[in-house]
Every structure is written in C-alpha cells, then in structure tokens.
Write an enzyme that holds these catalytic residues in place. Structure first.
Site, PDB file in Angstrom:
ATOM      1  N   ARG A  59       0.821  -1.210   0.000  1.00 10.61           N
ATOM      2  CA  ARG A  59       0.000   0.000   0.000  1.00 10.61           C
ATOM      3  C   ARG A  59       0.854   1.259   0.000  1.00 10.61           C
ATOM      4  NH1 ARG A  59      -5.334  -1.101   0.854  1.00 10.61           N
ATOM      5  NH2 ARG A  59      -5.773  -3.155   1.757  1.00 10.61           N
ATOM      6  N   ASP A 132      -9.507   0.927  -7.888  1.00  8.14           N
ATOM      7  CA  ASP A 132     -10.056   0.542  -6.599  1.00  8.14           C
ATOM      8  C   ASP A 132     -10.081  -0.977  -6.440  1.00  8.14           C
ATOM      9  OD1 ASP A 132     -11.220   0.892  -4.108  1.00  8.14           O
ATOM     10  OD2 ASP A 132     -13.266   0.958  -4.885  1.00  8.14           O
ATOM     11  N   THR A 150      -6.220  16.612  -1.118  1.00  6.71           N
ATOM     12  CA  THR A 150      -7.073  15.841  -0.236  1.00  6.71           C
ATOM     13  C   THR A 150      -7.805  16.800   0.684  1.00  6.71           C
ATOM     14  OG1 THR A 150      -5.511  13.994  -0.285  1.00  6.71           O
ATOM     15  CG2 THR A 150      -7.167  13.988   1.460  1.00  6.71           C
ATOM     16  N   ASN A 153     -12.803  16.384   3.961  1.00  9.03           N
ATOM     17  CA  ASN A 153     -13.627  15.172   3.961  1.00  9.03           C
ATOM     18  C   ASN A 153     -12.836  13.950   3.503  1.00  9.03           C
ATOM     19  OD1 ASN A 153     -13.368  15.684   1.227  1.00  9.03           O
ATOM     20  ND2 ASN A 153     -15.557  15.989   0.854  1.00  9.03           N
ATOM     21  N   CYS A 189     -13.041  26.598   5.599  1.00  9.03           N
ATOM     22  CA  CYS A 189     -14.357  25.976   5.377  1.00  9.03           C
ATOM     23  C   CYS A 189     -14.511  24.707   6.216  1.00  9.03           C
ATOM     24  CB  CYS A 189     -14.524  25.643   3.900  1.00  9.03           C
ATOM     25  SG  CYS A 189     -16.096  24.851   3.491  1.00  9.03           S
ATOM     26  N   CYS A 196     -21.902  16.339   8.284  1.00  9.77           N
ATOM     27  CA  CYS A 196     -21.892  14.881   8.455  1.00  9.77           C
ATOM     28  C   CYS A 196     -22.772  14.483   9.633  1.00  9.77           C
ATOM     29  CB  CYS A 196     -20.465  14.377   8.677  1.00  9.77           C
ATOM     30  SG  CYS A 196     -20.371  12.577   8.861  1.00  9.77           S
ATOM     31  N   CYS A 213     -18.981   6.202   9.079  1.00  6.93           N
ATOM     32  CA  CYS A 213     -19.381   6.756   7.784  1.00  6.93           C
ATOM     33  C   CYS A 213     -20.610   6.017   7.241  1.00  6.93           C
ATOM     34  CB  CYS A 213     -18.218   6.643   6.800  1.00  6.93           C
ATOM     35  SG  CYS A 213     -18.578   7.246   5.143  1.00  6.93           S
ATOM     36  N   SER A 215     -21.511   5.548   4.236  1.00  2.99           N
ATOM     37  CA  SER A 215     -21.135   4.645   3.136  1.00  2.99           C
ATOM     38  C   SER A 215     -20.675   3.302   3.678  1.00  2.99           C
ATOM     39  CB  SER A 215     -20.037   5.283   2.289  1.00  2.99           C
ATOM     40  OG  SER A 215     -20.558   6.340   1.521  1.00  2.99           O
ATOM     41  N   CYS A 247     -19.889  20.585  -0.391  1.00  8.72           N
ATOM     42  CA  CYS A 247     -18.564  21.123  -0.718  1.00  8.72           C
ATOM     43  C   CYS A 247     -18.683  22.237  -1.765  1.00  8.72           C
ATOM     44  CB  CYS A 247     -17.651  20.029  -1.234  1.00  8.72           C
ATOM     45  SG  CYS A 247     -15.995  20.617  -1.704  1.00  8.72           S
TER      46      CYS A 247
END
Length: 309
Positions: A59, A132, A150, A153, A189, A196, A213, A215, A247
């Site tokens: 990774r 992915d 990045t 979020n 911001c 969330c 999360c 998701s 966003c």
C-alpha cells in the site's frame, strides 16, 4: 520521446478516452502517508474492513506492488450525473452507483489507453492498471500527482471540477516527467464537517472514522447497523454524498458523458412505495450492472428497514 513529450502524450491519449484529469508522480515509498495509514488502522477507523490491514508494504510502496515501477499515473473519470434525483428523495443512493459498475467501465478504458500507448511507444509497458481493486492509496497518489488535493472530507478535490470522480492508476516502468502538487484550498471551510450526520469527520477535518461513515454502514458493514445511528442516516440506503453535496468546489461539477453510467430507466422513477415493495427480482433487474449489487438484496433490505425504523 523525452520525459516531457512522454508525459504530454500520456495525458493527451487519456483525455481522448474520456479521462478528465491526469497527473504523474514518481514511484517511491510514501511518507508521511505511511505513518497516517498506520495510525488510522491502529485507531480502528477501518471498522470491520480487516482486509485493509493486509499488504501494508504494498500500500505504501508501489515498487512492492509492481517491481521495477518508476512512475504512478493517476487518472480521474467523471461520474457526476445530469439527473441526480435518486440522491434527492429518501431512500437515496450515492451518485457513483447509478449506472454500470465503475470497476468494469473504467478498467476497460484503462486497458484501451495502455494499448494505444504501447502502439505509440513501440514496446510493451511493464506495469499494471488499477481501479479501486488493489492495495493502492489512490487519493494520496492523485494528490502527489497534482490532480487535486485531499480535502477535509478526505476526498480528492480538483479545483476545476470538484470531487465526483473515479480514481484509477497505471503503475509502470515508464518515466514521464512528473507533475507538482497543488496546494490545499479548503481554507477555513468546515461545511463537510458540520454536515456529516454521524460525525464521521474529525472536528479538524482530514480524518474520517470509517466505522461511522454512512457509506461504510450501508455497504461494507455486514452485521446489523448499530442502533446509535438510528435517525441519523439522512435517508441514505446505499452510500452517501453529503460531504460532497455541501462542498463549495462541487459547484464546478459538470455532467459526465459516459453512456455506461446512465441509470437503469426504472431507477429515477422509483418512489418510496417502489422501494418498500421491491422484490429480489426487481433488485436484480434494476441493479444488475450497478455497484449496488455488492450489498445483495438482503443487505439493501436491511438498509431500507433501518431507515424506516
């Protein structure tokens, strides 16, 4: 071709196949990303996704994944839909899952792209493409390659087009001229943090507790959704786009032009009744090629029942 010419050719060929942005980084062991990943895993923020503990060295070091690798080319493929009604009314599904599974669609694009590059270069490319589908820190590589930064979020944000993109990579022995990082434009911001509903994003941003999360709860979690999240799911039955919806950079998002990402014709017309009365036969028909099929019918039924309380 010299490194600069090769980089130009790589990007032009990718753009011709529909990729919106392309960036290049040198293949090397990742610091400080390695430390951040280790801390994130040690904190248990990956929840039940134990597979994320595997292949740690691969990774953080692309040369362990692809021996002899010299570069990592990161590509962004737009999936923002012209009609996002399935994400507006409960039950909602994430925009990335409207059409055909991105793994299949984008991987086919990558293979065609590599084939065209090999024709021009005149020799095989020693490398691998990913969507992915392997231990690759995709967002970190895209940020290193200057395709975005990045955000708070933890999603990759491109200053010209926001964050509704699939990420893909070519790790290979090619040595094109690398790109430079771009600076973080999140500033002060905190919209994603404030919006969330499960408080998955840390108060300072740049860190997501995956086990909180939506998701994760609706896709990756195989057990029952913890009761502490009852009434906090904001109507999401598969995935979640809240931190993208709020966003400011996504005001620049433009509809994709990929036919494969068009939803099944039945999907935009499904109301609460159709969702509530969905049979396994309907599930298979509507989501036959969609990423939604990952949950299986039983998983989606669990999510829908949880939303109804």
């Amino acid at each position: 071709m010299n490194p600069t010419q090769l980089a130009t050719h790589i990007k032009r060929t990718a753009h011709d196949l529909g990729f919106s942005f392309v960036g290049i980084a040198a293949a090397e062991r990742m610091e400080p990303e390695e430390r951040r990943l280790e801390e994130w895993l040690n904190a248990g923020h990956h929840g039940s996704m134990r597979w994320m503990e595997n292949h740690f060295d691969k990774r953080v070091d692309p040369t362990k994944l692809v021996p002899g690798a010299k570069s990592v080319v990161s590509l962004l493929y737009n999936y923002f839909p012209a009609d996002d009604s399935p994400s507006r009314e409960t039950p909602k599904i994430a925009r990335y899952a409207y059409g055909e599974d991105y793994h299949t669609v984008v991987k086919a694009k990558l293979r065609e792209w590599v084939g065209r590059l090999e024709e021009t270069i005149g020799s095989p490319i020693d490398g691998r493409v990913f969507v992915d589908s392997a231990p690759v820190l995709e967002r970190d590589w895209a940020a290193r390659a200057g395709a975005g930064w990045t955000g708070k979020n933890t999603l990759l944000i491109n200053p010209k087009a926001g964050s509704y993109f699939f990420l893909a990579e070519l790790i290979s022995d090619l040595e094109p001229a690398p790109d430079s990082r771009i600076r973080d434009h999140c500033g002060t911001c905190t919209r994603c943090i404030d919006a969330c509903p499960t408080e998955a994003i840390s108060p300072e941003g740049y860190l997501v507790d995956g086990s909180k999360c939506i998701s994760y709860l609706t896709i990756e979690l195989r057990e029952a959704i913890p009761e502490e999240f009852a009434g906090r799911m904001e109507g999401w039955a598969f995935g979640c786009d809240i931190c993208q919806e709020v966003c400011p950079w996504n005001r620049f998002s433009q509809p994709h032009s990929e036919p494969a990402f068009a939803p099944n014709p039945e999907l935009p017309n499904m109301g609460k009744r159709e969702w509530r009365e969905m049979t396994e036969e309907v599930f298979r028909r509507v989501f036959r090629k969609s990423a939604v099929k990952r949950t299986k019918f039983s998983g989606l039924r669990r999510n829908l029942d949880f939303l109804e309380g």
